[in-house]
Write an enzyme that holds these catalytic residues in place. Structure first.
Site, PDB file in Angstrom:
ATOM      1  CD  GLU A 142      -6.197   4.596  -0.899  1.00 44.06           C
ATOM      2  OE1 GLU A 142      -7.223   4.415  -1.576  1.00 44.06           O
ATOM      3  OE2 GLU A 142      -6.190   4.594   0.341  1.00 44.06           O
ATOM      4  CE1 TYR A 182      -3.709   2.551   0.998  1.00 45.51           C
ATOM      5  CE2 TYR A 182      -1.835   3.650   2.014  1.00 45.51           C
ATOM      6  CZ  TYR A 182      -3.125   3.682   1.542  1.00 45.51           C
ATOM      7  OH  TYR A 182      -3.840   4.852   1.617  1.00 45.51           O
TER       8      TYR A 182
END
Ligand code: ADP
Ligand code: MG
Length: 243
Positions: free
Chosen positions: A205, A117
């Protein structure tokens, strides 16, 4: 202002951030042609809406149809596109009413070794951007933060100087990256941080950020939002708005 994944990936690619090969399709025929053009054995058909959670999301009109699906032929790409286009996708982020899908991104399938991530947001306490990373890619970061907060890494970025090599080295060590992946991180992460500041983003993101078998970093998903108060500085970005 939010933009679609395919728009975010075009901008990231132009900024030197590696993304998979992909082609936008707005009809089943275009989706089938895109599969052929990508030329691989595996592709992914991805619904373009301003919300995440598409892989686990389902369509109101087709309760078994996910919003992100792997396909192995042009015919399969066409069949999924027929069900997805014009239909309403409901995900954990859309609310019950869902969002209508008018555009698809057909992407080359990747050889995924691991999923990380990476997110950049504004850290108001620090007065600048912060790069958030985790070895737990693919799942919602809110869930990781809740269940295993020790797996969330924070790295404040100096908006003027950018992300530094020593900061990336530390992250690579904390994430337990191989030497090849750590080298890839040195190219990828500073560009991602620079993209955030250059474009007055409020959010970038990448979930998942894929590490391929060869150790290359690739942005498999991309969620980008811009600061509305800064849009006057980015006339070109304003054109990306899709109401
Ligand atoms: P969302 O976050 O909206 O569910 P993602 O783009 O993250 O959508 O895709 C969901 C999942 O689909 C990913 O976690 C990954 O496992 C798989 N996937 C997406 N794109 C590809 C690709 N190009 N190659 C292989 N797998 C993919
Ligand atoms: Mg995702």
């Amino acid at each position: 202002m939010k933009i679609h994944e395919f728009q975010a990936k075009e901008l990231l690619k132009a900024a030197g951030v590696t993304v998979p090969d992909g082609i936008v399709a707005s009809s089943p025929d275009e989706a089938a042609a895109a599969f052929e053009q990508l030329g691989g054995k595996l592709a992914v058909v991805k619904a373009q809406i301003h919300a995440g959670g598409r892989g686990k999301g389902r369509f109101k009109e087709h309760p078994d149809q996910p919003g992100v699906v792997l396909v192995r032929s042009a015919g399969e790409a066409r069949e999924h596109a027929e069900r997805m286009l014009g239909s309403t996708l409901v995900t954990i982020q859309t609310g019950e009413e869902g969002k209508q899908v008018n555009t698809l991104l057909v992407e080359a399938g990747l050889d995924i070794a691991s999923e990380l991530y990476a997110g950049v947001v504004v850290d108001r306490a620090a007065g600048g951007p912060v790069l958030i990373m985790s070895s737990e890619g693919g799942t919602e970061i809110e869930k990781v933060a809740h269940d295993s907060p020790e797996k969330i890494l924070n790295c404040n970025v100096d908006a003027g100087y950018g992300l530094q090599a020593a900061q990336v080295r530390k992250l690579a060590h904390q994430l337990g990256l191989s030497a090849a992946a750590a080298a890839s991180a040195q190219k990828f992460l500073p560009k991602l941080a620079k993209f955030f500041t250059d474009n007055d983003c409020t959010q970038v993101e990448i979930n998942p950020l894929v590490v391929t078998a060869a150790g290359d970093f690739v942005a498999l998903d991309a969620k980008v939002a811009f600061d509305d108060n800064a849009m006057f500085r980015h006339a070109d970005l304003a054109e990306l708005r899709d109401l």
